[in-house]
Design an enzyme around this catalytic site. Sequence first.
Site, mmCIF file in Angstrom:
data_model
loop_
_atom_site.group_PDB
_atom_site.id
_atom_site.type_symbol
_atom_site.label_atom_id
_atom_site.label_comp_id
_atom_site.label_asym_id
_atom_site.label_seq_id
_atom_site.Cartn_x
_atom_site.Cartn_y
_atom_site.Cartn_z
ATOM 1 N N LEU A 15 0.828 -1.210 0.000
ATOM 2 C CA LEU A 15 0.000 0.000 0.000
ATOM 3 C C LEU A 15 0.864 1.264 0.000
ATOM 4 O O LEU A 15 0.344 2.374 -0.055
ATOM 5 C CB LEU A 15 -0.885 0.014 1.250
ATOM 6 C CG LEU A 15 -2.054 -0.975 1.258
ATOM 7 C CD1 LEU A 15 -2.677 -1.023 2.645
ATOM 8 C CD2 LEU A 15 -3.113 -0.563 0.229
ATOM 9 N N SER A 16 2.183 1.098 0.106
ATOM 10 C CA SER A 16 3.064 2.269 0.247
ATOM 11 C C SER A 16 2.912 3.287 -0.898
ATOM 12 O O SER A 16 2.865 4.491 -0.626
ATOM 13 C CB SER A 16 4.516 1.825 0.397
ATOM 14 O OG SER A 16 4.655 1.121 1.603
ATOM 15 N N LYS A 64 15.877 -5.576 5.013
ATOM 16 C CA LYS A 64 16.077 -4.532 6.035
ATOM 17 C C LYS A 64 17.422 -4.633 6.759
ATOM 18 O O LYS A 64 17.967 -3.617 7.181
ATOM 19 C CB LYS A 64 14.947 -4.573 7.070
ATOM 20 C CG LYS A 64 13.620 -4.035 6.552
ATOM 21 C CD LYS A 64 12.566 -4.050 7.654
ATOM 22 C CE LYS A 64 11.227 -3.590 7.134
ATOM 23 N NZ LYS A 64 10.196 -3.545 8.162
ATOM 24 N N GLY A 124 10.695 -11.547 15.125
ATOM 25 C CA GLY A 124 11.383 -11.171 13.881
ATOM 26 C C GLY A 124 11.787 -9.702 13.908
ATOM 27 O O GLY A 124 11.958 -9.098 14.974
HETATM 28 P P1 NAP Z 1 9.872 -11.536 10.103
HETATM 29 O O1 NAP Z 1 11.165 -10.913 10.517
HETATM 30 O O2 NAP Z 1 9.847 -12.474 8.952
HETATM 31 O O3 NAP Z 1 9.283 -12.311 11.412
HETATM 32 C C1 NAP Z 1 8.079 -13.039 11.320
HETATM 33 C C2 NAP Z 1 7.612 -13.431 12.725
HETATM 34 O O4 NAP Z 1 6.313 -14.023 12.610
HETATM 35 C C3 NAP Z 1 8.493 -14.483 13.406
HETATM 36 O O5 NAP Z 1 8.428 -14.316 14.796
HETATM 37 C C4 NAP Z 1 7.804 -15.794 12.978
HETATM 38 O O6 NAP Z 1 8.051 -16.860 13.871
HETATM 39 C C5 NAP Z 1 6.352 -15.377 13.075
HETATM 40 N N1 NAP Z 1 5.482 -16.198 12.224
HETATM 41 C C6 NAP Z 1 5.380 -16.154 10.861
HETATM 42 N N2 NAP Z 1 4.451 -17.030 10.431
HETATM 43 C C7 NAP Z 1 3.944 -17.628 11.547
HETATM 44 C C8 NAP Z 1 2.958 -18.631 11.758
HETATM 45 N N3 NAP Z 1 2.297 -19.180 10.734
HETATM 46 N N4 NAP Z 1 2.691 -19.025 13.028
HETATM 47 C C9 NAP Z 1 3.370 -18.469 14.079
HETATM 48 N N5 NAP Z 1 4.327 -17.516 13.940
HETATM 49 C C10 NAP Z 1 4.603 -17.111 12.687
HETATM 50 O O7 NAP Z 1 8.764 -10.430 9.783
HETATM 51 P P2 NAP Z 1 8.567 -8.972 10.437
HETATM 52 O O8 NAP Z 1 9.162 -7.963 9.557
HETATM 53 O O9 NAP Z 1 8.965 -9.034 11.864
HETATM 54 O O10 NAP Z 1 6.969 -8.811 10.295
HETATM 55 C C11 NAP Z 1 6.069 -9.515 11.137
HETATM 56 C C12 NAP Z 1 4.631 -9.097 10.822
HETATM 57 O O11 NAP Z 1 4.462 -7.712 11.092
HETATM 58 C C13 NAP Z 1 4.223 -9.300 9.357
HETATM 59 O O12 NAP Z 1 2.893 -9.732 9.320
HETATM 60 C C14 NAP Z 1 4.353 -7.924 8.754
HETATM 61 O O13 NAP Z 1 3.467 -7.716 7.671
HETATM 62 C C15 NAP Z 1 3.955 -7.052 9.941
HETATM 63 N N6 NAP Z 1 4.557 -5.711 9.868
HETATM 64 C C16 NAP Z 1 3.713 -4.649 9.837
HETATM 65 C C17 NAP Z 1 4.219 -3.375 9.783
HETATM 66 C C18 NAP Z 1 3.271 -2.210 9.751
HETATM 67 O O14 NAP Z 1 3.672 -1.107 9.362
HETATM 68 N N7 NAP Z 1 2.027 -2.394 10.162
HETATM 69 C C19 NAP Z 1 5.607 -3.155 9.751
HETATM 70 C C20 NAP Z 1 6.453 -4.264 9.782
HETATM 71 C C21 NAP Z 1 5.903 -5.543 9.837
HETATM 72 P P3 NAP Z 1 9.321 -17.839 13.670
HETATM 73 O O15 NAP Z 1 10.505 -17.114 14.272
HETATM 74 O O16 NAP Z 1 8.954 -19.052 14.406
HETATM 75 O O17 NAP Z 1 9.473 -18.061 12.183
#
Ligand code: NAP
Length: 269
Positions: A15-16, A64, A124
């Site tokens: 959406l950016s 990142k 993450g």
């Molecule tokens: P990331 O570094 O890939 O980390 C993903 C995290 O989610 C890890 O802790 C992973 O656990 C967990 N996970 C993924 N799939 C899962 C599942 N099916 N069941 C349980 N745990 C699961 O990603 P990130 O950048 O931290 O982003 C995490 C979330 O935040 C995403 O949904 C992303 O879209 C959202 N986000 C939103 C914004 C915003 O502006 N609103 C900004 C950044 C991120 P494991 O360690 O066990 O793999």
Amino acid sequence: MQVYAVVGYPLNYTLSPNIHNYVFKVLGVSAVYVPLRVSPSRLVHFVEFARDSLGGFNVTIPHKVAITGLIDGVVGPARELGSVNTVVNKDGELVGYNTDYLAIKQALGERGYSGGDALIVGAGGVARAVALALRDLGCSRVYVMNRTVERGRELCSLISSWGVDCIALGLQQNVGVKIQLLINATPLGIDGEFPINPRNAGAGLVLDLAYKPGGVTDLVKLAEEGSIPYIDGLEILVRQALESDRIWLGSFEKPTWHEVFERLRSGLI
Ligand code: NAP
């Protein structure tokens, strides 16, 4: 005309461009924002292209951390996190920031969060930014609940090194402790069921980083059912985007995050 971009892979949906192109229009800036799909092996080439051609860019999954080693400087919390989501081009010199951290800290601060015990689901990249914001808002105890417990423990070691108590837990429904703030930093609630009911955990505030344009995530639904104040992932997305725009263009009052959020939510941009 200046060109700005978001770079990620596979970058299927973002959406950016909707947010930034709207901000450029409101501010009367002659600029355009585009999504660029760049694979990890070509990130180094993208950076050289950006030096000549872009006013700045956002960085998303999976670049990142890798980008920090390819640009000329990393400043503020981005340096402490080792993670950059915004880069500005100052006459060919690329400098990195982390506006996810800024957005999370702003939103929690404005909702009156004052340092109570917090539970982060996820370990993450964004969970790290959350943890640093919590530290800077005075939090003294954090629980990290993650599917891969070892990764949760690694995040806890980092958080402990910042002087904040941290306890790593496996994914479970019953938290077993009372918390003030519940945070979702995983896709759970859009992709899979969110395991914890904030009411059962005693939470007085909820932050869901996941978002569902045109819909409601599990956690937001649970917060609404329990009359618990919450911060939507879309709000964080908008806030971090506006902070990127301020880094690229200088400060501005309008549009506010709220105005952009409402437009985005109602499909007007
Ligand atoms: P990331 O570094 O890939 O980390 C993903 C995290 O989610 C890890 O802790 C992973 O656990 C967990 N996970 C993924 N799939 C899962 C599942 N099916 N069941 C349980 N745990 C699961 O990603 P990130 O950048 O931290 O982003 C995490 C979330 O935040 C995403 O949904 C992303 O879209 C959202 N986000 C939103 C914004 C915003 O502006 N609103 C900004 C950044 C991120 P494991 O360690 O066990 O793999």
